[in-house]
Design an enzyme around this catalytic site. Structure first.
Site, PDB file in Angstrom:
ATOM      1  N   SER A 187      14.059  21.590 -16.998  1.00  0.00           N
ATOM      2  CA  SER A 187      12.803  22.284 -17.259  1.00  0.00           C
ATOM      3  C   SER A 187      13.086  23.530 -18.075  1.00  0.00           C
ATOM      4  O   SER A 187      14.147  24.140 -17.937  1.00  0.00           O
ATOM      5  CB  SER A 187      12.161  22.671 -15.919  1.00  0.00           C
ATOM      6  OG  SER A 187      11.288  23.760 -16.094  1.00  0.00           O
TER       7      SER A 187
ATOM      8  N   HIS B 100       0.831  -1.223   0.000  1.00  0.00           N
ATOM      9  CA  HIS B 100       0.000   0.000   0.000  1.00  0.00           C
ATOM     10  C   HIS B 100       0.859   1.264   0.000  1.00  0.00           C
ATOM     11  O   HIS B 100       0.421   2.313   0.465  1.00  0.00           O
ATOM     12  CB  HIS B 100      -0.939   0.050   1.218  1.00  0.00           C
ATOM     13  CG  HIS B 100      -1.686  -1.209   1.481  1.00  0.00           C
ATOM     14  ND1 HIS B 100      -2.963  -1.454   1.052  1.00  0.00           N
ATOM     15  CD2 HIS B 100      -1.307  -2.344   2.138  1.00  0.00           C
ATOM     16  CE1 HIS B 100      -3.357  -2.656   1.433  1.00  0.00           C
ATOM     17  NE2 HIS B 100      -2.357  -3.223   2.088  1.00  0.00           N
TER      18      HIS B 100
END
Ligand code: ARG
Length: 430
Positions: free
Chosen positions: A280, A158
């Protein structure tokens, strides 16, 4: 388009309609052209065997096909709009060079079995490539599994910290997955390794074509017997190959997911070599794992290609021109999938763990399961041991390597059974 095989007197050709019918077929057929040439040669050899071509005519056809094949390989012959498709191009070249001898090549075959055989040979080669790439991925992962079995890392369920695991155990999972994917490639190859050539338009032909010998010469494992089934297998076999590529890419998707998490500042488990990282355009601080993300996305075009073919196959039996629409997706899906897989072995080899981050992510609670089992081994019923081990007061910073060594259930880090995985890998590698 100057050469239409089926052109007859009194039939008017409309350029706009022809363009629509051809679509991007001539461009796609570049993928298949050399396979089509190979199959044409064997078809001609078969015609010679049953007396439709003389030995001399076969030799001349063979010579032109060999030269054409060399020209295609060298880029001297490029399939373009002069032809309706690759099949027409081969026949047109033979007729141009050999006149009536060239006019005999299409005896007993149809473009329907011609496209089937060329596509099938192409698929077989792509499945060999898939197997080889999966073998490479498995080998890197297996070597790293063997080296790193006792290098602790958190094991999650999980996405919550669960138990101590190891980087080697993480690698072992991918190793066995890619061994399976390699086997899937081979099994798919065996399944579709059937020769459709000689089934003509889907109903056989009134000639004793030596189909078994032709198939053997093309390297097929068996003859696809029923002409009707040969037609039914178009698209179906393409889907099977895409499923085999997709099975590998589905594992790649989850592997890439792990890596995209592990390279975040929050996890910081993995150092990515600079060549896989981009910047970026606006944020000067950014280093982005674009290569991993595109690997993660790569299942999508493969699954989409399969779905596209599935949609086309809403058809009655027999040939339908709709089937031409299976070519684009199969080429796009398989080529994209293989290109993605080809990046993986080197990427896996070059991953570096940040061991201090792995260690820092281990916490005392992650030994609670070990403790519960230890108590149970001493005779306490497991459900009672579980309650005792749930008490945080009993948790202490543990010995991660000791925990891994003690994990002796076969396949776990204390008894990893990598030899069995390696044996399956070696068996599929050759
Ligand atoms: N381009 C066609 C295809 O991919 C070739 C077969 C054409 N056969 C026909 N009967 N029109 O299906």
């Amino acid at each position: 388009m100057s050469t239409l095989l089926w052109q007859k007197d009194g039939v008017e050709i409309d350029a706009r309609i022809q363009r629509f019918l051809a679509g991007d077929d001539v461009v796609l057929d570049r993928e298949f052209l050399r396979y089509d040439i190979r199959a044409s040669r064997e078809h001609a050899r078969g015609l010679a065997a049953i007396g439709i071509l003389s030995a001399e005519e076969f030799a001349r056809i063979d010579g032109v096909l060999s030269r054409l094949d060399g020209d295609v390989e060298a880029g001297r012959f490029v399939l373009d709009e002069r032809y309706e498709d690759g099949h027409s191009a081969i026949e047109a070249v033979l007729i141009e060079e050999l006149g009536d001898t060239g006019r005999r090549i299409h005896t007993g075959r149809s473009r329907n079995d011609q496209v089937l055989v060329a596509t099938r040979l192409w698929l077989l080669d792509r499945l060999d490539a898939l197997r080889a790439l999966c073998v490479d991925c498995a080998r890197v992962a297996l070597d790293r599994a063997a080296d790193e079995m006792l290098q602790p890392m958190p094991g999650y369920t999980h996405l919550q910290r669960a138990v101590v695991s190891s980087t080697g155990a993480w690698w072992a999972a991918w190793a066995e997955a890619f061994v399976d994917n390699a086997w899937r490639a081979r099994q798919t190859r065996e399944w579709i390794d059937a020769d459709p050539l000689g089934t003509a338009a889907g109903y056989g032909i009134n000639l004793p074509l030596p189909r078994e010998a032709t198939g053997r010469a093309l390297g097929f494992g068996r003859m696809q017997a029923s002409p009707g089934y040969a037609q039914l297998s178009r698209g179906k076999f393409e889907m099977a190959a895409l499923e085999a590529v997709g099975a590998a890419l589905l594992d790649v998707r989850r592997l890439a997911w792990d890596l995209s998490l592990f390279t975040t500042s929050e996890f910081g488990f993995v150092r990515m070599p600079a060549r896989y990282v981009t910047g970026s355009s606006i944020m000067p601080n950014k280093r982005n794992p674009d290569a991993i993300e595109l690997l993660r996305a790569s299942y999508a075009p493969v699954a989409a290609a399969r779905a596209e073919i599935e949609q086309v196959l809403s058809l009655p039996s027999g040939y339908h021109r709709d089937l031409q629409f299976t070519k684009g997706p199969v080429v796009r899906g398989i080529e994209h999938g293989l290109a993605a897989l080809a990046l993986l072995p080197e990427l896996l080899r070059s991953l570096e763990w940040r061991v201090e981050a792995l260690d820092a992510a281990l916490e005392p609670s992650m030994y609670a399961t070990d403790l519960a089992i230890d108590l149970a081994r001493q005779g306490i019923p497991f459900r009672e041991a579980y309650v005792q081990a749930a008490d945080p007061a009993r948790w202490a910073a543990g010995d991660a390597v000791g925990s891994l060594r003690a994990r002796v259930s076969p396949g776990a880090p204390g008894a990893p059974a990598l030899d069995a995985v390696r044996a399956r890998l070696d068996a599929i590698a050759s």
